[in-house]
Design a protein around this motif. Structure first.
Motif, PDB file in Angstrom:
ATOM      1  N   PRO A   1      29.151  77.177  38.966  1.00 31.42           N
ATOM      2  CA  PRO A   1      29.585  76.451  40.500  1.00 31.42           C
ATOM      3  C   PRO A   1      28.795  75.331  40.438  1.00 31.42           C
ATOM      4  O   PRO A   1      29.086  74.219  41.351  1.00 31.42           O
ATOM      5  CB  PRO A   1      29.275  77.765  41.521  1.00 31.42           C
ATOM      6  CG  PRO A   1      29.420  78.996  40.540  1.00 31.42           C
ATOM      7  CD  PRO A   1      29.082  78.602  39.189  1.00 31.42           C
ATOM      8  N   SER A   2      27.603  75.209  40.366  1.00 31.41           N
ATOM      9  CA  SER A   2      26.899  74.107  40.468  1.00 31.41           C
ATOM     10  C   SER A   2      27.171  72.587  39.607  1.00 31.41           C
ATOM     11  O   SER A   2      26.794  71.561  39.894  1.00 31.41           O
ATOM     12  CB  SER A   2      25.225  74.220  39.850  1.00 31.41           C
ATOM     13  OG  SER A   2      24.966  74.596  38.739  1.00 31.41           O
ATOM     14  N   LEU A   3      28.047  72.762  38.615  1.00 32.68           N
ATOM     15  CA  LEU A   3      28.581  71.901  38.031  1.00 32.68           C
ATOM     16  C   LEU A   3      29.757  71.333  38.396  1.00 32.68           C
ATOM     17  O   LEU A   3      31.018  71.891  37.910  1.00 32.68           O
ATOM     18  CB  LEU A   3      28.463  71.960  36.297  1.00 32.68           C
ATOM     19  CG  LEU A   3      27.127  72.385  35.744  1.00 32.68           C
ATOM     20  CD1 LEU A   3      27.404  72.757  34.439  1.00 32.68           C
ATOM     21  CD2 LEU A   3      26.125  71.198  36.086  1.00 32.68           C
ATOM     22  N   LYS A   4      29.965  70.476  39.127  1.00 34.34           N
ATOM     23  CA  LYS A   4      31.370  70.170  39.630  1.00 34.34           C
ATOM     24  C   LYS A   4      31.476  68.554  39.192  1.00 34.34           C
ATOM     25  O   LYS A   4      30.867  67.647  38.988  1.00 34.34           O
ATOM     26  CB  LYS A   4      31.112  69.940  41.220  1.00 34.34           C
ATOM     27  CG  LYS A   4      31.045  71.243  42.093  1.00 34.34           C
ATOM     28  CD  LYS A   4      30.982  71.206  43.597  1.00 34.34           C
ATOM     29  CE  LYS A   4      30.709  72.630  44.190  1.00 34.34           C
ATOM     30  NZ  LYS A   4      30.848  72.321  45.796  1.00 34.34           N
ATOM     31  N   ILE A   5      33.016  68.750  38.976  1.00 37.31           N
ATOM     32  CA  ILE A   5      33.542  67.266  38.401  1.00 37.31           C
ATOM     33  C   ILE A   5      34.309  66.918  39.255  1.00 37.31           C
ATOM     34  O   ILE A   5      35.540  67.631  39.866  1.00 37.31           O
ATOM     35  CB  ILE A   5      34.140  67.576  37.047  1.00 37.31           C
ATOM     36  CG1 ILE A   5      33.106  68.110  36.153  1.00 37.31           C
ATOM     37  CG2 ILE A   5      34.829  66.314  36.585  1.00 37.31           C
ATOM     38  CD1 ILE A   5      33.626  68.551  34.738  1.00 37.31           C
ATOM     39  N   SER A   6      34.481  65.539  39.651  1.00 37.09           N
ATOM     40  CA  SER A   6      35.339  64.989  40.624  1.00 37.09           C
ATOM     41  C   SER A   6      36.899  65.106  40.206  1.00 37.09           C
ATOM     42  O   SER A   6      37.054  64.988  38.978  1.00 37.09           O
ATOM     43  CB  SER A   6      34.876  63.529  40.980  1.00 37.09           C
ATOM     44  OG  SER A   6      35.044  62.838  40.123  1.00 37.09           O
ATOM     45  N   ASP A   7      37.715  65.133  40.979  1.00 43.71           N
ATOM     46  CA  ASP A   7      38.988  64.993  40.648  1.00 43.71           C
ATOM     47  C   ASP A   7      39.222  63.474  40.172  1.00 43.71           C
ATOM     48  O   ASP A   7      40.219  63.639  38.825  1.00 43.71           O
ATOM     49  CB  ASP A   7      40.094  64.878  41.907  1.00 43.71           C
ATOM     50  CG  ASP A   7      40.097  66.269  42.460  1.00 43.71           C
ATOM     51  OD1 ASP A   7      39.478  67.417  41.838  1.00 43.71           O
ATOM     52  OD2 ASP A   7      40.853  66.364  43.630  1.00 43.71           O
ATOM     53  N   GLU A   8      38.706  62.512  40.235  1.00 42.80           N
ATOM     54  CA  GLU A   8      38.807  61.171  39.639  1.00 42.80           C
ATOM     55  C   GLU A   8      38.411  61.276  38.149  1.00 42.80           C
ATOM     56  O   GLU A   8      39.228  60.999  37.077  1.00 42.80           O
ATOM     57  CB  GLU A   8      38.143  60.253  40.243  1.00 42.80           C
ATOM     58  CG  GLU A   8      38.200  58.847  39.596  1.00 42.80           C
ATOM     59  CD  GLU A   8      37.349  57.741  40.117  1.00 42.80           C
ATOM     60  OE1 GLU A   8      37.219  56.719  39.824  1.00 42.80           O
ATOM     61  OE2 GLU A   8      36.630  57.982  41.112  1.00 42.80           O
ATOM     62  N   ILE A   9      37.408  62.051  37.969  1.00 40.01           N
ATOM     63  CA  ILE A   9      37.018  62.050  36.480  1.00 40.01           C
ATOM     64  C   ILE A   9      37.727  63.082  35.678  1.00 40.01           C
ATOM     65  O   ILE A   9      38.305  62.793  34.394  1.00 40.01           O
ATOM     66  CB  ILE A   9      35.522  62.539  36.227  1.00 40.01           C
ATOM     67  CG1 ILE A   9      34.500  61.539  36.899  1.00 40.01           C
ATOM     68  CG2 ILE A   9      35.152  62.980  35.086  1.00 40.01           C
ATOM     69  CD1 ILE A   9      33.154  62.141  37.204  1.00 40.01           C
ATOM     70  N   LEU A  10      38.325  64.121  36.365  1.00 44.23           N
ATOM     71  CA  LEU A  10      39.122  65.142  35.685  1.00 44.23           C
ATOM     72  C   LEU A  10      40.582  64.262  35.233  1.00 44.23           C
ATOM     73  O   LEU A  10      40.951  64.502  34.255  1.00 44.23           O
ATOM     74  CB  LEU A  10      39.342  66.211  36.485  1.00 44.23           C
ATOM     75  CG  LEU A  10      38.370  67.407  36.746  1.00 44.23           C
ATOM     76  CD1 LEU A  10      38.611  68.562  37.615  1.00 44.23           C
ATOM     77  CD2 LEU A  10      38.206  67.982  35.022  1.00 44.23           C
ATOM     78  N   ASN A  11      40.908  63.516  36.219  1.00 42.71           N
ATOM     79  CA  ASN A  11      42.231  62.898  35.928  1.00 42.71           C
ATOM     80  C   ASN A  11      42.104  61.686  34.709  1.00 42.71           C
ATOM     81  O   ASN A  11      42.900  61.746  33.846  1.00 42.71           O
ATOM     82  CB  ASN A  11      42.642  62.097  37.295  1.00 42.71           C
ATOM     83  CG  ASN A  11      43.323  63.136  38.353  1.00 42.71           C
ATOM     84  OD1 ASN A  11      43.725  63.900  38.018  1.00 42.71           O
ATOM     85  ND2 ASN A  11      43.319  62.533  39.408  1.00 42.71           N
ATOM     86  N   THR A  12      40.968  60.972  34.752  1.00 42.94           N
ATOM     87  CA  THR A  12      40.441  60.224  33.633  1.00 42.94           C
ATOM     88  C   THR A  12      40.477  60.812  32.374  1.00 42.94           C
ATOM     89  O   THR A  12      41.008  60.500  31.299  1.00 42.94           O
ATOM     90  CB  THR A  12      39.492  59.378  33.969  1.00 42.94           C
ATOM     91  OG1 THR A  12      39.599  58.674  35.140  1.00 42.94           O
ATOM     92  CG2 THR A  12      39.114  58.409  32.788  1.00 42.94           C
ATOM     93  N   ALA A  13      39.871  62.037  32.255  1.00 40.88           N
ATOM     94  CA  ALA A  13      39.571  62.645  31.288  1.00 40.88           C
ATOM     95  C   ALA A  13      40.759  63.337  30.555  1.00 40.88           C
ATOM     96  O   ALA A  13      41.019  63.313  29.341  1.00 40.88           O
ATOM     97  CB  ALA A  13      38.688  63.876  31.282  1.00 40.88           C
ATOM     98  N   ALA A  14      41.773  63.694  31.491  1.00 36.54           N
ATOM     99  CA  ALA A  14      42.964  64.227  31.155  1.00 36.54           C
ATOM    100  C   ALA A  14      43.856  63.256  30.505  1.00 36.54           C
ATOM    101  O   ALA A  14      44.610  63.340  29.626  1.00 36.54           O
ATOM    102  CB  ALA A  14      43.792  65.120  32.379  1.00 36.54           C
TER     103      ALA A  14
END
Length: 321
Positions: free
Chosen positions: A3-16
């Protein structure tokens, strides 16, 4: 993911987006370098890619020639599925459904195939022998009147047997038909709807799709053809296809051509300095372990190998030697 390691939606979208491009088979060397730079820029970037790879391990084994248009339509669905799996730790079934939709249906239905780096031998019902090179797909279409092999992708070696029913033996490619005339030969489906044929015994007849005039290619010769035309015949330098023995035998080949052949037997791509592309290479190299073969090339020709993650190898002249 803790839970302490959160990734923003923007980074997830770019990574995808990067993952879709990486597995498209259509990524350029420059784009791959940009990906490695983006991943190294922030720890969150590398972490996002790490988790996406856990859910997309099967994609690394997919055929590389996935149509870009399919990827465009699948992009949003892919990203949504990956994010859902990352955030909610789903089992991956939804991702599997998305993955299946990216595969060319013809390859899924093929009768015989090999993985990247694999060479397989098959005995056909009529006694003929078929060898599939790395990442190759074929259909077997035997009827009461013909024996036909459809080469969907890759390269095959065929040793035909006499047929008690006297059926012709044909190989169908995107470019046309090859008719065996009691023979041993290889057929390779090249890029841009071109087919290469090498004859090691007897002869074959080549029939391009849109050319009424067939051409006989005799033993010891090779030629390429497309829908309309057949190239001039060139002599073969070997008596058997060496790749069936997991060997690449070259004599004064340009380095770029040697690397292209080795990379047919492993995942990833390479970048080669332009002044090294025509460097002449001679020798015998293993196709069972192309990585070791590339290291041998580097040692012999004073090259420096730089790995950018598991996907890209940069090759340049070793300035220390």
């Amino acid at each position: 993911m803790p839970p302490s390691l959160k990734i923003s939606d923007e980074i997830l979208n770019t990574a995808a987006d990067w993952m879709v491009l990486l597995h498209s088979g259509d990524i350029s060397n420059q784009e791959l370098l940009q990906f490695e730079q983006w991943k190294a820029n922030r720890s969150e970037h590398a972490l996002a890619i790490q988790h996406l790879e856990q859910f997309t391990q099967g994609l690394t084994q997919l055929p590389t020639q996935i149509h870009p248009q399919t990827l465009v339509h699948s992009n949003q669905k892919f990203k949504t599925t990956v994010k859902r799996n990352l955030m909610l730790s789903f089992s991956g079934l939804v991702l599997l459904g998305s993955t299946l939709s990216l595969l060319p249906w013809e390859k899924w239905q093929s009768d015989l195939h090999t993985q990247v780096g694999e060479i397989k031998n098959f005995n056909l019902d009529d006694g003929s022998q078929l060898v599939l090179a790395s990442d190759s797909y074929v259909d077997i279409e035997y009827t009461a009147h013909t024996r036909r092999i459809k080469l969907i992708k890759g390269e095959i070696f065929i040793r035909t047997a006499k047929d008690v029913q006297h059926r012709p033996f044909l190989v169908k490619t995107q470019s046309g038909l090859i008719e065996a005339l009691g023979t041993e030969f290889t057929v390779q489906q090249e890029k841009h709807k071109s087919t290469r044929v090498e004859v090691y015994q007897h002869a074959v007849a080549i029939h391009p799709n849109q050319n009424a005039h067939a051409k006989i290619l005799k033993q010891g010769l090779s030629a390429s053809f497309n829908d309309h035309a057949i190239s001039s015949a060139q002599p073969l330098k070997n008596q058997q296809p060496n790749w069936t023995q997991h060997l690449l035998v070259v004599e004064n080949w340009p380095l770029d051509k040697v690397l292209n052949e080795l990379y047919r037997y492993q995942h990833g791509i390479y970048h080669l300095e332009s002044d090294l592309k025509k460097l002449p290479v001679s020798g015998v190299f293993s196709l069972k372990n192309p990585h070791n073969s590339i290291e041998t090339l580097a040692y012999t020709h004073a090259l420096e190998l730089e790995n950018y993650g598991p996907y890209l190898l940069n090759i340049k002249k070793n300035q220390k030697k």
